[in-house]
Write a protein that holds these residues in place. Structure first.
Motif, PDB file in Angstrom:
ATOM      1  N   VAL A   1     -60.730  -1.387  23.468  1.00  0.00           N
ATOM      2  CA  VAL A   1     -61.442  -2.461  24.164  1.00  0.00           C
ATOM      3  C   VAL A   1     -60.439  -3.508  24.650  1.00  0.00           C
ATOM      4  O   VAL A   1     -60.486  -3.954  25.784  1.00  0.00           O
ATOM      5  N   LYS A   2     -59.531  -3.866  23.758  1.00  0.00           N
ATOM      6  CA  LYS A   2     -58.533  -4.892  24.098  1.00  0.00           C
ATOM      7  C   LYS A   2     -57.306  -4.675  23.225  1.00  0.00           C
ATOM      8  O   LYS A   2     -57.409  -4.290  22.069  1.00  0.00           O
ATOM      9  N   LYS A   3     -56.143  -4.951  23.792  1.00  0.00           N
ATOM     10  CA  LYS A   3     -54.890  -4.885  23.036  1.00  0.00           C
ATOM     11  C   LYS A   3     -54.055  -6.098  23.390  1.00  0.00           C
ATOM     12  O   LYS A   3     -54.158  -6.639  24.489  1.00  0.00           O
TER      13      LYS A   3
ATOM     14  N   THR B   1     -51.935  -6.041  18.121  1.00  0.00           N
ATOM     15  CA  THR B   1     -53.334  -5.996  17.701  1.00  0.00           C
ATOM     16  C   THR B   1     -54.136  -5.126  18.654  1.00  0.00           C
ATOM     17  O   THR B   1     -53.865  -5.086  19.854  1.00  0.00           O
TER      18      THR B   1
ATOM     19  N   LEU C   1     -58.296  -3.954  19.428  1.00  0.00           N
ATOM     20  CA  LEU C   1     -59.730  -3.927  19.188  1.00  0.00           C
ATOM     21  C   LEU C   1     -60.213  -2.625  19.801  1.00  0.00           C
ATOM     22  O   LEU C   1     -60.002  -2.385  21.000  1.00  0.00           O
TER      23      LEU C   1
ATOM     24  N   SER D   1     -63.121   0.960  19.627  1.00  0.00           N
ATOM     25  CA  SER D   1     -64.449   1.446  19.254  1.00  0.00           C
ATOM     26  C   SER D   1     -64.467   2.964  19.288  1.00  0.00           C
ATOM     27  O   SER D   1     -63.935   3.581  20.212  1.00  0.00           O
TER      28      SER D   1
ATOM     29  N   LEU E   1     -69.228  -1.921  23.183  1.00  0.00           N
ATOM     30  CA  LEU E   1     -69.478  -2.475  21.850  1.00  0.00           C
ATOM     31  C   LEU E   1     -70.876  -3.066  21.807  1.00  0.00           C
ATOM     32  O   LEU E   1     -71.425  -3.507  22.742  1.00  0.00           O
TER      33      LEU E   1
END
Length: 98
Positions: free
Chosen positions: A28-30, A87, A89, A91, A98
């Motif tokens: 979803v996001k990095k 980091t 995020l 799914s 999400l």
């Protein structure tokens, strides 16, 4: 520790992203978070003293605690910066939402 020439990072972010892709996990996001300030010497000193104490209790050979002592001496004259934090995020939801 990378900032003063010690220790290599285990895997680059691309490795983890490829692994997630192979597992069909949607990212979803990095983000890579970089420290903007150096570690205060006193903080590093406290950490290293604690590590040495613990390592001695666990029977770690002295040559390794000597390396920590050397690192601490070097940190007195060189700036010490925490390693970047990668980091993610993600799914496992196949709809990629999400």
């Amino acid at each position: 520790m990378k900032s003063i020439g010690r220790f290599e990072e285990y895997k680059q972010p691309e490795y983890w992203l490829q692994l997630l892709d192979q597992l069909n996990i949607y990212v979803v996001k990095k983000k890579i978070i970089s420290w903007k300030v150096t570690v205060p010497y006193k903080v590093l000193e406290t950490m290293i003293i604690s590590w040495i104490k613990e390592w001695r209790q666990k029977g770690v050979p002295e040559k390794f605690t000597d390396q920590l002592k050397k690192l601490l001496k070097e940190a007195k004259v060189k700036e010490f910066k925490w390693s970047d934090i990668f980091t993610v995020l993600a799914s496992s939801n196949s709809s990629k939402h999400l």
